[in-house]
Design an enzyme around this catalytic site. Sequence first.
Site, PDB file in Angstrom:
ATOM      1  N   ASN A 151       0.821  -1.205   0.000  1.00  0.00           N
ATOM      2  CA  ASN A 151       0.000   0.000   0.000  1.00  0.00           C
ATOM      3  C   ASN A 151       0.858   1.258   0.000  1.00  0.00           C
ATOM      4  O   ASN A 151       1.855   1.318  -0.712  1.00  0.00           O
ATOM      5  CB  ASN A 151      -1.000  -0.044   1.154  1.00  0.00           C
ATOM      6  CG  ASN A 151      -2.428   0.023   0.657  1.00  0.00           C
ATOM      7  OD1 ASN A 151      -2.764   0.850  -0.193  1.00  0.00           O
ATOM      8  ND2 ASN A 151      -3.291  -0.845   1.158  1.00  0.00           N
ATOM      9  N   ASP A 201      -3.883   2.490   4.782  1.00  0.00           N
ATOM     10  CA  ASP A 201      -3.964   2.332   3.325  1.00  0.00           C
ATOM     11  C   ASP A 201      -2.936   3.270   2.685  1.00  0.00           C
ATOM     12  O   ASP A 201      -1.754   3.151   2.939  1.00  0.00           O
ATOM     13  CB  ASP A 201      -5.395   2.606   2.878  1.00  0.00           C
ATOM     14  CG  ASP A 201      -5.745   1.986   1.536  1.00  0.00           C
ATOM     15  OD1 ASP A 201      -4.896   1.985   0.641  1.00  0.00           O
ATOM     16  OD2 ASP A 201      -6.891   1.518   1.363  1.00  0.00           O
TER      17      ASP A 201
END
Length: 294
Positions: A151, A201
């Site tokens: 990510n 994220d």
Amino acid sequence: MHEPNPVAAVETVVAAGAELGEGPIWDARSGRVAWVDILGRRVHLTDPLTGATESIETPLHVGAIAARAKGGFVAALQDGFWVIGDGEPRRITTIPEARSGLRFNDGKCDPAGRFWAGTMAYDQAAGAAALYRLDADGRSTRVIDGVTISNGLDWSNDGTTMYYIDSPLHRIDAFDYAPSTGEISNRRIAVEVAHEAGTPDGLTLDAEGGIWVALWGGGAVHRYLDGRLERVIKLPVSRPTSCTFGGIDLDELYITSASEGLSDAERRTQPLAGSLFRIRPGIRGLPARSYIEV
């Protein structure tokens, strides 16, 4: 720590209804926010003043993009690295380990103009993925193995530290980074993210060295400074995915989000899921870096 901001402080730039909005960058060439809908196979170019959005269709699922110094964008598509938005899409290189159950997920350019992007398995199989580096000569290198969901990543203002997220680890790692070679070393934990806050994220750094990270499932963006939680930005959606600074003065934070996986009931309570949002946090970011080819 700053108190969470009221949701009213968050502006909706465009209610795009993206399935998996991700990877925003500020495209200074056009004065627009470029971002992707991974599963929708689209690169969106959004005017921040009007919300008007132009879209480029990609041949495969698109995990991340960066501006390309020679024009268009470099893109991490499902099977490797491509050039898009500059004539017909064309492949730079295929990732040898690519398979049908794997796709690219997030990426960014480093201070020297190399493009980094990581993969994940569609079934999120543990350790099945990797982080790759695309050099100026078009060759790709597998840099980190044993990744689950590659990510967010970015580099410190002085270009000597790389920050990186493998989402299930619930932390932001730091590496020593060598700008001349692109080599990384000395992996360590920079930030621990509490499980109850959501899953880390995409991320971006600001001009003060603060790390902004979107919390999937947490409905917020956090700012960490010197390893400590300094600020919480609450959002009207539960699945923010990434963020970047933009605007003429780089003082606007743009945030992507997803509608993927929401139940019908959740979609009714989150009509803005999949939108591109903006806040003005009173802090400036850094210019997006471009991919530089030889």
